[in-house]
Design an enzyme around this catalytic site. Structure first.
Site, short mmCIF file in Angstrom:
data_model
loop_
_atom_site.label_atom_id
_atom_site.label_comp_id
_atom_site.label_asym_id
_atom_site.label_seq_id
_atom_site.Cartn_x
_atom_site.Cartn_y
_atom_site.Cartn_z
N VAL A 111 0.91 -1.28 0.05
CA VAL A 111 -0.10 0.03 -0.17
C VAL A 111 0.92 1.19 0.09
O VAL A 111 1.67 1.36 0.82
CB VAL A 111 -0.80 0.16 1.32
CG1 VAL A 111 -1.51 1.34 1.44
CG2 VAL A 111 -1.75 -1.25 1.24
N CYS A 112 0.69 2.30 -1.13
CA CYS A 112 1.23 3.37 -0.93
C CYS A 112 0.52 4.62 -0.34
O CYS A 112 -0.49 5.00 -1.05
CB CYS A 112 1.59 3.75 -2.33
SG CYS A 112 2.43 5.27 -2.54
N LEU A 113 0.84 4.91 1.00
CA LEU A 113 0.11 5.75 2.01
C LEU A 113 1.07 6.55 2.45
O LEU A 113 1.85 5.84 3.22
CB LEU A 113 -0.98 5.11 2.76
CG LEU A 113 -1.98 6.12 3.53
CD1 LEU A 113 -2.88 6.83 2.52
CD2 LEU A 113 -3.07 5.02 4.44
#
Length: 183
Positions: A111-113
């Site tokens: 996840v790219c957060l």
């Protein structure tokens, strides 16, 4: 002085164990903080959390999001959270178990957060992460992608992106990649 605290701690532990029960497991600061965070969760109605390993393992849990707006309306997406004993000084490890066509989630579930990486601060909590994940589904970000192909389609052809998301959520193929049904 430190010895006094050690002796006092040992006496407390001995007293707790003298009742014939099993030894009391001392919780790490991360476990204490996570317990507080979970007790104070204010989840959106579209999100549920569960503890697949039982309530004794708070450090590993799942959150299931069911977006009620946007491209992913009607889908169901499960994320695993692995929280280290050094939480909140270290961000939890979050992965998406559901294979999803999304610019900010790759096919391996990473996840790219930003708040899970460079913008993590100890004042942030589990609630903040869950709201961030919900935001990824209502407003996917094509400027900081993990899935570059999905980001390019979102940026260049939003209608095609919508069709690809629907195809993926229905259990179809997008660009020779099969996605299990998640509706």
């Amino acid at each position: 002085m430190i010895n006094l605290f050690k002796i006092k701690g040992q006496k407390k532990e001995e007293a707790a164990n003298s009742n014939g029960g099993p030894p009391v497991k001392k919780q790490s600061p991360g476990e204490l903080r996570l317990h507080k965070d979970i007790a104070e969760l204010n989840l959106p109605k579209t999100t549920k959390i569960s503890f697949p390993n039982g309530k004794d393992d708070l450090m590993n849990f799942e959150a299931t999001l069911r977006p009620d707006e946007g491209y992913y309306l009607g889908g169901s997406f499960t994320f695993t959270f692995q929280v280290s004993p050094s939480y909140p000084h270290e961000a939890p490890k979050v992965k998406c178990k559901t294979k999803v066509y999304h610019p900010n989630i790759d096919l391996e579930g990473n996840v790219c957060l930003n708040i899970l990486r460079e913008d993590w601060k100890p004042v942030l909590n589990i609630n903040t992460i869950i709201y961030g994940l919900n935001l990824l589904f209502s407003q996917p970000n094509d400027e900081d992608p993990l899935n570059h192909e999905a980001a390019a389609v979102l940026r260049d052809n939003p209608q095609k992106f919508q069709r690809n998301v629907q195809m993926a959520m229905s259990g179809g193929y997008v660009d020779n990649t099969h996605f299990p049904r998640c509706k």
